[in-house]
Design a protein around this motif. Structure first.
Motif, mmCIF file in Angstrom:
data_model
loop_
_atom_site.group_PDB
_atom_site.id
_atom_site.type_symbol
_atom_site.label_atom_id
_atom_site.label_comp_id
_atom_site.label_asym_id
_atom_site.label_seq_id
_atom_site.Cartn_x
_atom_site.Cartn_y
_atom_site.Cartn_z
ATOM 1 N N PRO A 152 -11.946 25.820 3.126
ATOM 2 C CA PRO A 152 -12.549 26.836 4.163
ATOM 3 C C PRO A 152 -13.502 26.345 5.379
ATOM 4 O O PRO A 152 -14.250 25.201 4.748
ATOM 5 N N TYR A 153 -13.784 26.701 6.578
ATOM 6 C CA TYR A 153 -14.855 26.181 7.524
ATOM 7 C C TYR A 153 -15.293 27.562 7.784
ATOM 8 O O TYR A 153 -14.629 28.613 7.888
ATOM 9 N N PRO A 154 -16.358 27.364 8.237
ATOM 10 C CA PRO A 154 -17.181 28.466 8.518
ATOM 11 C C PRO A 154 -17.016 29.186 9.789
ATOM 12 O O PRO A 154 -17.599 29.340 10.847
ATOM 13 N N CYS A 155 -15.954 30.066 9.931
ATOM 14 C CA CYS A 155 -15.619 30.708 11.108
ATOM 15 C C CYS A 155 -14.653 31.919 10.842
ATOM 16 O O CYS A 155 -13.918 31.864 9.865
ATOM 17 N N THR A 156 -14.950 33.032 11.557
ATOM 18 C CA THR A 156 -14.005 34.282 11.081
ATOM 19 C C THR A 156 -13.324 34.711 12.422
ATOM 20 O O THR A 156 -14.085 34.626 13.650
ATOM 21 N N TYR A 157 -12.065 35.069 12.421
ATOM 22 C CA TYR A 157 -11.434 35.683 13.519
ATOM 23 C C TYR A 157 -11.398 37.192 13.491
ATOM 24 O O TYR A 157 -11.169 37.624 12.135
ATOM 25 N N TYR A 158 -11.807 37.879 14.528
ATOM 26 C CA TYR A 158 -11.836 39.253 14.492
ATOM 27 C C TYR A 158 -11.521 39.899 15.688
ATOM 28 O O TYR A 158 -11.328 39.336 16.873
ATOM 29 N N TYR A 159 -11.362 41.274 15.649
ATOM 30 C CA TYR A 159 -10.989 42.186 16.737
ATOM 31 C C TYR A 159 -12.340 43.023 16.848
ATOM 32 O O TYR A 159 -12.817 43.454 15.539
ATOM 33 N N GLY A 160 -12.940 43.337 18.059
ATOM 34 C CA GLY A 160 -14.034 44.059 18.484
ATOM 35 C C GLY A 160 -13.576 45.372 19.018
ATOM 36 O O GLY A 160 -12.593 45.502 19.765
ATOM 37 N N PHE A 161 -14.152 46.491 19.057
ATOM 38 C CA PHE A 161 -13.898 47.855 19.297
ATOM 39 C C PHE A 161 -14.901 47.967 20.439
ATOM 40 O O PHE A 161 -16.232 47.795 20.184
ATOM 41 N N ASN A 162 -14.695 48.655 21.666
ATOM 42 C CA ASN A 162 -15.586 49.168 22.501
ATOM 43 C C ASN A 162 -16.161 50.491 22.377
ATOM 44 O O ASN A 162 -15.020 51.452 22.518
ATOM 45 N N PRO A 252 -0.405 30.824 21.824
ATOM 46 C CA PRO A 252 0.637 31.477 21.016
ATOM 47 C C PRO A 252 0.126 31.854 19.858
ATOM 48 O O PRO A 252 0.770 33.216 19.264
ATOM 49 N N ARG A 253 -0.798 31.378 19.213
ATOM 50 C CA ARG A 253 -1.336 31.894 17.857
ATOM 51 C C ARG A 253 -1.759 33.515 18.046
ATOM 52 O O ARG A 253 -1.542 34.346 17.201
ATOM 53 N N ASP A 254 -2.703 33.465 19.082
ATOM 54 C CA ASP A 254 -3.362 34.784 19.259
ATOM 55 C C ASP A 254 -2.376 35.922 19.734
ATOM 56 O O ASP A 254 -2.271 37.112 19.461
ATOM 57 N N GLU A 255 -1.239 35.477 20.344
ATOM 58 C CA GLU A 255 -0.239 36.447 20.745
ATOM 59 C C GLU A 255 0.488 36.972 19.657
ATOM 60 O O GLU A 255 0.782 37.835 19.365
ATOM 61 N N ARG A 256 0.987 35.971 18.440
ATOM 62 C CA ARG A 256 1.602 36.297 17.289
ATOM 63 C C ARG A 256 0.817 37.207 16.541
ATOM 64 O O ARG A 256 1.249 38.173 16.039
ATOM 65 N N VAL A 294 -10.095 47.257 22.969
ATOM 66 C CA VAL A 294 -10.128 46.296 21.760
ATOM 67 C C VAL A 294 -10.061 44.808 22.142
ATOM 68 O O VAL A 294 -9.069 44.651 23.104
ATOM 69 N N TRP A 295 -10.547 43.952 21.527
ATOM 70 C CA TRP A 295 -10.544 42.460 22.092
ATOM 71 C C TRP A 295 -10.491 41.567 20.895
ATOM 72 O O TRP A 295 -11.185 41.989 19.762
ATOM 73 N N ARG A 296 -10.384 40.362 21.157
ATOM 74 C CA ARG A 296 -10.231 39.457 20.202
ATOM 75 C C ARG A 296 -11.221 38.272 20.337
ATOM 76 O O ARG A 296 -11.490 37.809 21.509
ATOM 77 N N LEU A 297 -12.118 37.927 19.271
ATOM 78 C CA LEU A 297 -12.931 36.650 19.352
ATOM 79 C C LEU A 297 -12.868 35.888 17.877
ATOM 80 O O LEU A 297 -12.340 36.512 16.951
ATOM 81 N N GLY A 298 -13.700 34.965 17.987
ATOM 82 C CA GLY A 298 -13.914 34.271 16.525
ATOM 83 C C GLY A 298 -15.336 33.699 16.712
ATOM 84 O O GLY A 298 -15.876 33.473 17.832
ATOM 85 N N TRP A 299 -15.971 33.514 15.601
ATOM 86 C CA TRP A 299 -17.363 33.087 15.516
ATOM 87 C C TRP A 299 -17.515 31.720 14.625
ATOM 88 O O TRP A 299 -17.001 31.973 13.422
ATOM 89 N N PHE A 300 -17.885 30.747 14.958
ATOM 90 C CA PHE A 300 -17.750 29.439 14.443
ATOM 91 C C PHE A 300 -19.318 29.349 14.028
ATOM 92 O O PHE A 300 -20.274 29.319 15.087
ATOM 93 N N ALA A 301 -19.706 29.224 12.887
ATOM 94 C CA ALA A 301 -21.292 28.942 12.375
ATOM 95 C C ALA A 301 -21.979 27.992 13.249
ATOM 96 O O ALA A 301 -21.256 26.503 13.187
ATOM 97 N N ASP A 302 -22.955 28.022 13.953
ATOM 98 C CA ASP A 302 -23.949 27.164 14.682
ATOM 99 C C ASP A 302 -24.848 26.528 13.267
ATOM 100 O O ASP A 302 -25.243 25.497 13.338
#
Length: 390
Positions: A152-162, A252-256, A294-302
């Motif tokens: 694993p590496y310190p990043c999370t893929y997520y969807y946010g809600f408005n 492509p990945r985010d579309e899938r 609804v929108w997509r982002l990811g956050w990688f640890a600083d």
């Protein structure tokens, strides 16, 4: 967070002696802070904060990292470096724990993942990253499956809600849409790699991570519960919902992933969701100017502390969440920053996570990033959460 560091950086203070960094003796450094920051040690543990030998850099300003010049203080020293091809590391007899360094020499090959995988199968390399297109086959092989690991590496893929735009201004709707998504299905069918389904935001390996499944935090996949929540919000079987659009950055990945999640919502909630992609160069600006439902982002640890996820990503991005705020969330984070005891701080982070992904449910964590790694059975090693075979 260091006293006057920001002002010195932007030029409003020019005297470095006003910055809250002092050196009381030859082996110590003291930081004076603008405010309490119990997470600071995790920042100082990053590679960018490692001590550098000034005398070597002065003597070899261009090539101080070359073998024969470089000074290191770890278990190995660099003895050969063919740039772009290979490196040789030999045991450092000056290392404080040299007696416990069991491997005398490490040979590192600089090749692409596909070539490395071929060398691994041929017995020429002992530890590699498994190429994504080989992951499924490796898992199915009765011999290889015992040699592959999740790195694993310190990043999370997520969807946010408005939370300011219908229907996601309704908590029950947000919960319904979260419970209707099969995260394991996303990994198995859309990413098809080593990622791990996520119920919480802070990933494994980062201090303050909460194992949602083990600790009962987060909203798991439950289509029946999702349908009940949507009906309780006044939208039985999706009837009466306004048009909904999910926005993601073009890839492509985010579309899938978006297509798979949309199908989950259709199958489990009888909801039709439109998809829209935005070019990556414009994407973050788009989220600030016109946050979609609804929108997509990811956050990688600083740095390796939950504060970096729960504060540094969430708080500046509140506009993307429709101006969402929660006084308890802010208060708990502030208290965590002032709490040196790690057990107490971890408990505070758990409460913050619960507000984020369950009580207010403003985001849908989808997966934690990871690489698939392979290691020969005669080599015992660990895989740190840096993820890149570290």
């Amino acid at each position: 967070v260091i006293q006057n560091a920001e002002e010195y950086n932007d030029g409003s203070i020019t005297d470095p002696n006003q910055v809250g960094i002092t050196v009381p003796d030859s082996t110590s450094i003291r930081f004076t802070l603008e405010r309490p920051a119990a997470y600071l040690p995790s920042v100082l543990a990053m590679p960018l904060a490692r001590a550098m030998p000034a005398w070597v850099i002065t003597a070899h300003p261009v090539d101080w990292t070359e073998p024969g010049n470089i000074v290191t203080n770890g278990p190995y020293k660099l003895t050969a470096w063919s740039h772009g091809t290979a490196m040789t590391l030999d045991k450092n007899i000056s290392y404080y724990d040299a007696a416990d360094v069991q491997i005398d020499r490490v040979l590192m090959s600089m090749v692409d993942d596909t070539s490395a995988w071929g060398m691994y199968l041929a017995g020429q390399l002992y530890s590699v990253i498994v190429p994504q297109d080989q992951w499924s086959a490796a898992q199915s092989d009765p011999l290889l499956q015992r040699e592959i690991h999740y790195a694993p590496y310190p990043c999370t893929y997520y969807y946010g809600f408005n939370t300011a735009k219908p229907p996601f201004d309704d908590l029950l709707v947000r919960k319904a849409f979260i419970a209707a998504v099969d995260r394991q299905g996303v990994v198995d069918n859309a990413t098809r790699y080593a990622q791990q389904p996520a119920l919480t935001f802070t990933p494994p390996g980062v201090f303050g991570h909460v194992d949602g499944a083990a600790e009962g935090v987060g909203i798991p996949y439950d289509p029946t519960q999702a349908q009940q929540w949507l009906a309780a919000a006044g939208y039985p079987n999706g009837q009466g919902l306004p048009p909904i659009t999910l926005v993601y950055n073009t890839a492509p990945r985010d579309e899938r992933i978006a297509e798979y999640v949309r199908q989950n919502w259709a199958d489990n909630l009888s909801v039709t969701v439109a998809l829209s992609d935005v070019h990556p160069s414009d994407y973050l600006d788009f989220l600030y100017r016109n946050p979609p439902q609804v929108w997509r982002l990811g956050w990688f640890a600083d740095h390796d502390d939950a504060y970096n996820f729960l504060y540094d990503d969430i708080i500046p991005r509140r506009v993307s969440y429709g101006g969402w705020s929660n006084a308890a969330y802010d208060s708990l984070l502030n208290l965590a920053a002032q709490t040196a005891d790690p057990d107490t701080r971890a408990s505070l982070y758990k409460q913050v996570e619960e507000i984020l992904v369950e009580t207010d449910a403003i985001m849908l964590p989808i997966y934690y990033y990871a690489n698939g790694a392979a290691t020969k059975p005669y080599l015992e090693r660990t895989h740190n959460h840096g993820g890149f075979g570290g």
